[in-house]
Design a protein around this motif. Structure first.
Motif, PDB file in Angstrom:
ATOM      1  N   ARG A 399       0.884  -0.861  -0.362  1.00 45.46           N
ATOM      2  CA  ARG A 399       0.109  -0.111  -0.097  1.00 45.46           C
ATOM      3  C   ARG A 399       1.044   1.239   0.033  1.00 45.46           C
ATOM      4  N   GLU A 400       0.206   2.137  -0.464  1.00 48.68           N
ATOM      5  CA  GLU A 400       0.827   3.863  -0.456  1.00 48.68           C
ATOM      6  C   GLU A 400       1.500   4.407   1.151  1.00 48.68           C
ATOM      7  N   VAL A 401       1.842   4.949   1.497  1.00 47.23           N
ATOM      8  CA  VAL A 401       1.523   5.602   2.757  1.00 47.23           C
ATOM      9  C   VAL A 401       2.545   6.841   2.256  1.00 47.23           C
ATOM     10  N   MET A 402       2.348   7.764   3.097  1.00 44.64           N
ATOM     11  CA  MET A 402       2.895   9.309   3.064  1.00 44.64           C
ATOM     12  C   MET A 402       3.315   9.919   3.599  1.00 44.64           C
ATOM     13  N   ILE A 403       5.301   9.767   3.335  1.00 45.15           N
ATOM     14  CA  ILE A 403       6.056   9.738   4.543  1.00 45.15           C
ATOM     15  C   ILE A 403       6.179  11.974   4.638  1.00 45.15           C
ATOM     16  N   GLY A 404       5.870  12.882   5.424  1.00 49.38           N
ATOM     17  CA  GLY A 404       5.848  14.222   4.509  1.00 49.38           C
ATOM     18  C   GLY A 404       5.070  14.407   3.839  1.00 49.38           C
ATOM     19  N   LYS A 405       5.702  14.733   2.821  1.00 50.51           N
ATOM     20  CA  LYS A 405       5.135  14.829   1.481  1.00 50.51           C
ATOM     21  C   LYS A 405       6.161  14.078   0.381  1.00 50.51           C
ATOM     22  N   ASN A 406       6.488  12.588   0.930  1.00 51.57           N
ATOM     23  CA  ASN A 406       6.702  11.567   0.001  1.00 51.57           C
ATOM     24  C   ASN A 406       6.214  10.397  -0.111  1.00 51.57           C
ATOM     25  N   LYS A 407       5.871  10.128  -0.853  1.00 53.55           N
ATOM     26  CA  LYS A 407       5.219   8.915  -0.972  1.00 53.55           C
ATOM     27  C   LYS A 407       6.257   7.583  -0.662  1.00 53.55           C
ATOM     28  N   LYS A 408       5.794   6.526   0.242  1.00 48.78           N
ATOM     29  CA  LYS A 408       6.895   5.663  -0.194  1.00 48.78           C
ATOM     30  C   LYS A 408       5.215   4.003  -0.267  1.00 48.78           C
ATOM     31  N   TYR A 409       5.795   3.093   0.200  1.00 53.57           N
ATOM     32  CA  TYR A 409       5.052   2.246  -0.467  1.00 53.57           C
ATOM     33  C   TYR A 409       5.783   0.630   0.655  1.00 53.57           C
ATOM     34  N   GLU A 410       4.916   0.348   1.578  1.00 53.51           N
ATOM     35  CA  GLU A 410       5.192  -0.928   2.583  1.00 53.51           C
ATOM     36  C   GLU A 410       4.791  -2.152   2.211  1.00 53.51           C
ATOM     37  N   PHE A 411       5.136  -2.883   3.123  1.00 56.60           N
ATOM     38  CA  PHE A 411       3.957  -4.431   2.712  1.00 56.60           C
ATOM     39  C   PHE A 411       3.233  -4.538   3.464  1.00 56.60           C
ATOM     40  N   VAL A 412       2.137  -5.358   3.026  1.00 59.13           N
ATOM     41  CA  VAL A 412       0.766  -5.112   4.181  1.00 59.13           C
ATOM     42  C   VAL A 412       1.262  -6.698   5.309  1.00 59.13           C
ATOM     43  N   SER A 413       1.144  -6.805   6.484  1.00 61.61           N
ATOM     44  CA  SER A 413       1.165  -7.628   6.566  1.00 61.61           C
ATOM     45  C   SER A 413       0.184  -8.555   6.680  1.00 61.61           C
ATOM     46  N   GLY A 414       0.280 -10.135   6.799  1.00 59.91           N
ATOM     47  CA  GLY A 414      -0.895 -11.360   6.274  1.00 59.91           C
ATOM     48  C   GLY A 414      -1.708 -10.715   5.227  1.00 59.91           C
ATOM     49  N   SER A 415      -1.104 -10.424   3.929  1.00 63.01           N
ATOM     50  CA  SER A 415      -1.526  -9.929   2.519  1.00 63.01           C
ATOM     51  C   SER A 415      -1.676 -11.293   2.519  1.00 63.01           C
ATOM     52  N   PRO A 416      -2.520 -11.813   1.581  1.00 60.76           N
ATOM     53  CA  PRO A 416      -2.875 -12.683   0.073  1.00 60.76           C
ATOM     54  C   PRO A 416      -1.042 -13.153  -0.126  1.00 60.76           C
ATOM     55  N   PRO A 417      -1.135 -14.252  -0.475  1.00 62.29           N
ATOM     56  CA  PRO A 417       0.774 -14.951  -1.786  1.00 62.29           C
ATOM     57  C   PRO A 417       0.388 -13.699  -3.225  1.00 62.29           C
ATOM     58  N   LEU A 418       1.285 -14.017  -3.737  1.00 59.57           N
ATOM     59  CA  LEU A 418       0.764 -13.020  -5.382  1.00 59.57           C
ATOM     60  C   LEU A 418       0.048 -14.208  -5.752  1.00 59.57           C
ATOM     61  N   ASN A 419      -1.041 -13.338  -6.441  1.00 59.94           N
ATOM     62  CA  ASN A 419      -1.788 -14.647  -7.475  1.00 59.94           C
ATOM     63  C   ASN A 419      -1.583 -14.395  -8.988  1.00 59.94           C
ATOM     64  N   THR A 420      -1.241 -14.973  -9.827  1.00 62.10           N
ATOM     65  CA  THR A 420       0.065 -15.327 -11.405  1.00 62.10           C
ATOM     66  C   THR A 420      -1.209 -14.878 -11.816  1.00 62.10           C
ATOM     67  N   LYS A 421      -2.436 -16.221 -11.415  1.00 59.52           N
ATOM     68  CA  LYS A 421      -3.595 -16.285 -12.375  1.00 59.52           C
ATOM     69  C   LYS A 421      -4.034 -15.247 -13.610  1.00 59.52           C
ATOM     70  N   ALA A 422      -4.255 -14.275 -13.201  1.00 60.14           N
ATOM     71  CA  ALA A 422      -4.470 -13.438 -13.673  1.00 60.14           C
ATOM     72  C   ALA A 422      -3.626 -12.945 -15.393  1.00 60.14           C
ATOM     73  N   PHE A 423      -2.529 -12.950 -14.455  1.00 58.51           N
ATOM     74  CA  PHE A 423      -1.557 -12.880 -15.557  1.00 58.51           C
ATOM     75  C   PHE A 423      -1.200 -14.109 -16.553  1.00 58.51           C
ATOM     76  N   GLU A 424      -1.203 -15.439 -16.726  1.00 58.25           N
ATOM     77  CA  GLU A 424      -1.078 -16.084 -17.523  1.00 58.25           C
ATOM     78  C   GLU A 424      -2.278 -15.625 -18.379  1.00 58.25           C
TER      79      GLU A 424
END
Length: 671
Positions: A399-424
């Motif tokens: 997910r995106e988070v704002m640190i001051g005026k800067n946009k950063k990205y953090e891992f969502v704890s407990g999130s599901p594994p990457l689903n690659t079926k849609a890509f294929e």
């Protein structure tokens, strides 16, 4: 509002006599606060379906469009009609965009065009909460759907805004190109009882032809022989930026009036060419698919493709720019079996590998990082990262988070594994689309019916407007004179190296050839990677010819060559032979200050620049101070190495650095 009353306003404001039935059906639903998906052919007048209600609504209508050219064109027209309209885009200064947002918040703008990517801008997000919105429009709505031919992750965010709107606030999505699958996907995303209005996609003023060829040479020669014989003016679409340059130079060699257009041009040049297109300044514009969408020119008389698009949907959209006035338009597609490789490569590379997704996830798990840091740490291209980012956010993994005026990205704890079926599934769908494009080429039935059927328009009609149903077939005749003419062109056409900067005395240079479009690349590869010895003599002759074409009889004080990373003395030996013929002294004093890697291992400009930054020095600075230098290398890719050497030599007091290389890479630029 009744239709009669609306058409009185239409005549007064838009200077048009009446609505088409499907236009009025759409507008009536919009005036009632409904949600509508409008699928109509290019030139139908979809924009009137939102411009008219926007002009009479209180408040501001926001139109999301990916097309800056369309924004400029529509704002100009609306302003001339006395309707307050503005656009926000990346070609304007941040001050201009901020002022326009302020006007919108104050209710001074009726119609506001904006690129979907701007939704990531915090200023815009805050502004939408303070505007009095009267309607939201999603232009080129197929971009919402991953099954669409031009999916853009930023379009997904429009749905977030739509979901926050009051129930009775109208939403209009428009497109000329949506299969049934894309139609259903758009309906599902916009939701809440959306009505779909699908029109007849038939264009009976087209004269559709497919020309099967054995080589690129046959395309160039036929066009050289015939393009001036075609009526009016038109557009020639190529597969890559490099090809726009090659075809443009070929026509220039033949004294045929053309110009090249692609997304690599600066905004001022693009605007000038777009304006020139409207005024018929050239017989044709040679372009990637960056040109045409949203440009309202009714009298484009021909559209020619030298490269097959990835799908019939792409093709229908691009040819739809011709003949909007209803008069005949020639639609020609060239095809050689080799042409299949380019769209296949883009489909395979369109989504990054699963390993890259996994690497980005692991990097974000370790640290809160912004886009630039993630691109560098994972050695991926910016556009690849943005696809990965959008997918991971959608799957709830980051997910995106704002640190001051800067946009950063953090891992969502407990999130599901990457689903690659849609890509294929998506990859398989795109390969199927390409197979259908090849089926269009091979069909012996009506080509127009093929396109209409593919797009879900099953209107019964007598189709007689292609080379399978009555239009005269195009035949290619290659004469020795034209073969010789093309050979002479190739021996006198040398790609420019655009390297001039404000911090260096380097000037734009020249390459003897492109790496990927001649036997030059094969010869370089044999010497560099197959240990076949020094670069062959024909490369010396060609490079000297390129030098004389670019720099004439100019004298340089010294020849300097770029020290190797992995190719031994190849460049040194080559530079010595060039210097000997030109009778310029040569120096061996440009050296590496530290070790570097081969530039080809890096996928983005950030790392290419870092790899060579401060990597060179000159061990005898007194010999070059105040001098002019001819700088030699074998292959030019991103230009980072040549620019860095130019900066170093400038710091040592060199007054002019002129780069010359054997080959410039074709690169992966499309639009």
């Amino acid at each position: 509002m009744k239709r009669q009353e609306a058409e009185q306003i239409l005549q007064q404001t838009f200077k048009l006599p009446k609505f088409y039935d499907e236009q009025w059906l759409t507008i009536e639903k919009i005036l009632n606060g409904e949600k509508v998906l409008l699928i109509e052919k290019t030139g139908f007048g979809k924009s009137l379906c939102f411009q008219f209600p926007a002009s009479i609504f209180e408040g501001t209508t926001v139109i999301f469009s990916p097309l800056i050219a369309l924004m400029r064109d529509q704002v100009k027209k609306l302003t001339s009609l006395g309707i307050s309209a503005k656009c926000i885009n990346s070609e304007q200064t941040s001050e201009e965009n901020t002022q326009i947002i302020e006007y919108a918040k104050q209710g001074k703008i009726k119609i506001l065009y904006i690129a979907p990517e701007r939704q990531e801008n915090s200023e815009w997000i805050e502004a939408t909460q303070q505007m009095k919105l009267s309607m939201v429009v999603v232009d080129e709505a197929h971009c919402i759907s991953v099954w669409g031919h031009d999916f853009r992750p930023a379009f997904k965010r429009i749905i977030n805004l739509v979901n926050l709107l009051p129930e009775n606030l109208p939403v209009l999505a428009t497109t000329a190109t949506a299969t049934k699958r894309v139609e259903k996907d758009i309906e599902k995303q916009i939701g809440n009882g959306i009505t779909t209005i699908r029109g007849n996609l038939m264009r009976d003023n087209f004269k559709l032809s497919v020309v099967k060829v054995a080589s690129q040479d046959e395309k160039l020669i036929w066009l050289g022989q015939n393009i001036e014989k075609l009526p009016g003016t038109g557009i020639l679409y190529t597969g890559t930026r490099v090809e726009t340059e090659i075809y443009s130079k070929w026509f220039e060699y033949l004294n045929i009036s053309t110009t090249a257009y692609n997304a690599g041009l600066d905004a001022e040049s693009r605007i000038a060419i777009e304006n020139g297109l409207m005024k018929n300044e050239w017989k044709c514009i040679i372009s990637t698919n960056a040109l045409g969408m949203g440009i309202d020119k009714p009298d484009i008389r021909f559209i020619i493709h030298t490269q097959i698009p990835q799908s019939p949907i792409h093709y229908y959209q691009e040819i739809g720019r011709a003949g909007r006035d209803g008069n005949p338009a020639h639609i020609i597609l060239f095809y050689s079996p080799e042409d299949k490789k380019l769209p296949e490569a883009f489909i395979e590379g369109g989504r990054p590998s699963i390993k890259k997704y996994e690497k980005v996830i692991e990097t974000i798990k370790s640290d809160l990082l912004g886009e630039r840091e993630l691109i560098k740490q994972n050695n991926i291209k910016q556009n690849q990262f943005r696809v990965i980012k959008a997918d991971l956010i959608e799957q709830g993994i980051i997910r995106e988070v704002m640190i001051g005026k800067n946009k950063k990205y953090e891992f969502v704890s407990g999130s599901p594994p990457l689903n690659t079926k849609a890509f294929e599934e998506l990859r398989d769908a795109k390969l199927t689309d390409l197979d259908n494009m090849l089926a269009y080429i091979d069909t012996t039935d009506s080509r127009m019916k093929f396109l209409c059927d593919y797009l879900g328009d099953n209107t019964s009609h007598s189709f007689t407007n292609c080379d399978n149903t009555g239009v005269k077939k195009i035949v290619i005749n290659i004469s020795p004179e034209w073969t010789e003419s093309l050979q002479k062109f190739r021996e006198n056409y040398f790609p420019e190296l655009a390297v001039e900067t404000n911090y260096s005395n380097i000037v734009n240079g020249v390459a003897a050839s492109y790496y990927g479009v001649s036997n030059v690349g094969a010869a370089l590869h044999r010497s560099k990677y197959e240990q076949s010895g020094d670069f062959p003599d024909f490369l010396i002759s060609l490079t000297l010819k390129a030098f004389r074409k670019k720099f004439g009889n100019e004298k340089f004080d010294l020849v300097v060559y770029v020290p190797p990373t992995a190719s031994g003395d190849l460049v040194k030996n080559f530079a010595e032979k060039v210097a000997q013929v030109l009778k310029f002294p040569i120096s061996h004093n440009l050296q590496k200050a530290r070790s570097t890697q081969e530039q080809k291992v890096f996928e983005n400009g950030y790392l290419k620049i870092e790899n060579v930054s401060n990597a060179f020095t000159y061990t005898a600075p007194d010999e070059i101070r105040g001098k002019s230098i001819l700088l030699i290398d074998d292959i030019f890719d991103s230009g980072a190495t040549i620019k860095e050497v130019g900066k170093i030599l400038t710091n040592f007091g060199v007054t002019k650095i002129a780069p010359i290389v054997i080959a410039r890479t074709v690169g992966g630029d499309i639009v």
